[in-house]
Design an enzyme around this catalytic site. Structure first.
Site, PDB file in Angstrom:
ATOM      1  NE  ARG A 106       2.472 -10.351   2.036  1.00 12.97           N
ATOM      2  CZ  ARG A 106       1.525 -11.283   2.655  1.00 12.97           C
ATOM      3  NH1 ARG A 106       0.328 -10.880   2.909  1.00 12.97           N
ATOM      4  NH2 ARG A 106       1.968 -12.485   2.740  1.00 12.97           N
ATOM      5  CD  GLU A 203     -21.510  14.370  18.024  1.00 16.88           C
ATOM      6  OE1 GLU A 203     -20.759  13.302  17.266  1.00 16.88           O
ATOM      7  OE2 GLU A 203     -20.829  15.301  18.683  1.00 16.88           O
TER       8      GLU A 203
END
Length: 289
Positions: A106, A203
């Protein structure tokens, strides 16, 4: 199709994450189901098989999970990281202690499915923008503790990496600008603070902000949430004076128009934080006592 050529991650980056996942799974008493039902002497050969179309990443994580369970397990890879797979393709085979294989299964599949999902999501956008100069890149929107692995998966998908942390480069965002008192002030303070090897990106949301960033000699500009038409204007305005990066609402459907605007980079947080896990399964090939 041949696999991408990828530089593997150092084992010291992989092992702590895989060991932590195994410890979480094993708990205080180990795999009581497997230990109760499978003889210690049982040997098995299994294969990890793709159940859907995708791009593989995370094999070293799976290999590490099995090795930590039993160092004598043999793992034979057929589809290395960076390979494309179709349903039914065998990715790798594992042979040795049946107990070790079942107990490690898993954790191995969790890492492989997650990282292959990121690689597959990246591949989809990389293919959508083929023929343009734009490259798809990731962000810092990663699972805590797994950033190096997830950014590796982006590379496996044909993308490239943005900064790995807050110390890689200066990225001046809207909140920095608001507190610093404007774009010019923020850039000037950043340039006075960092060394000559550190790049400065800003930005911007508007063309006026872009003009100010260029005047202050930003080396990269992040064009946030602009339409393709606005991006074309921005690219023309930059005229090669800075690297252009587009972000915001990036999907397989929107990426081609964004790339056609002429930007250098397209950044997406979704390729790491929202990628669908690739369906991979472990099937028994043979079992012996």
């Amino acid at each position: 199709m041949t696999a991408l050529e990828l530089e593997p991650l150092p084992s010291m980056l992989i092992e702590p994450a895989v060991k932590a996942a195994l410890l979480e799974d094993l708990g205080r008493a180990g795999d009581i189901t497997t230990n109760a039902t499978i003889p210690a002497s049982a040997k098995a050969r299994v294969v990890i098989r793709a159940r859907e179309d995708g791009r593989i990443a995370g094999l070293d994580c799976a290999r590490t999970a099995f090795r930590l369970m039993d160092s004598s397990l043999k793992v034979a890879v057929q589809k290395p990281d960076g390979s494309d797979v179709m349903p039914g393709d065998i990715v790798c085979a594992i042979e040795g202690s049946a107990r070790a294989i079942i107990t490690g299964e898993r954790v191995a599949l969790n890492f492989m499915g997650h990282l292959s999902g990121i690689a597959t999501a990246t591949r989809a956008i990389a293919r959508a923008i083929e023929g343009t100069k734009a490259r798809i890149c990731c962000t810092r929107k990663t699972t805590p503790g797994l950033r190096a692995l997830e950014k590796y998966a982006v590379r496996a998908g044909g993308g490239q990496n943005h900064r790995f942390g807050l110390d890689d480069a200066v990225l001046i965002k809207d909140n920095h600008i608001a507190v610093a008192g404007g774009i010019t002030a923020a850039i000037e303070r950043a340039r006075a603070h960092v060394g000559h090897m550190v790049k400065i990106e800003v930005e911007v949301d508007t063309l006026d902000q872009l003009r100010e960033a260029l005047a202050a000699r930003a080396e990269l500009v992040l064009l946030d949430n602009m339409s393709p038409a606005q991006l074309r204007e921005a690219v023309d305005l930059v005229a090669g004076r800075a690297i252009t990066e587009a972000s915001g609402r990036v999907t397989v459907e929107t990426a081609p128009a964004i790339a056609a605007a002429g930007v250098d980079l397209i950044s997406s947080g979704a390729i790491t934080h929202s990628a669908k896990t690739l369906d991979l399964g472990l099937d028994f090939d043979s079992l012996r006592a």
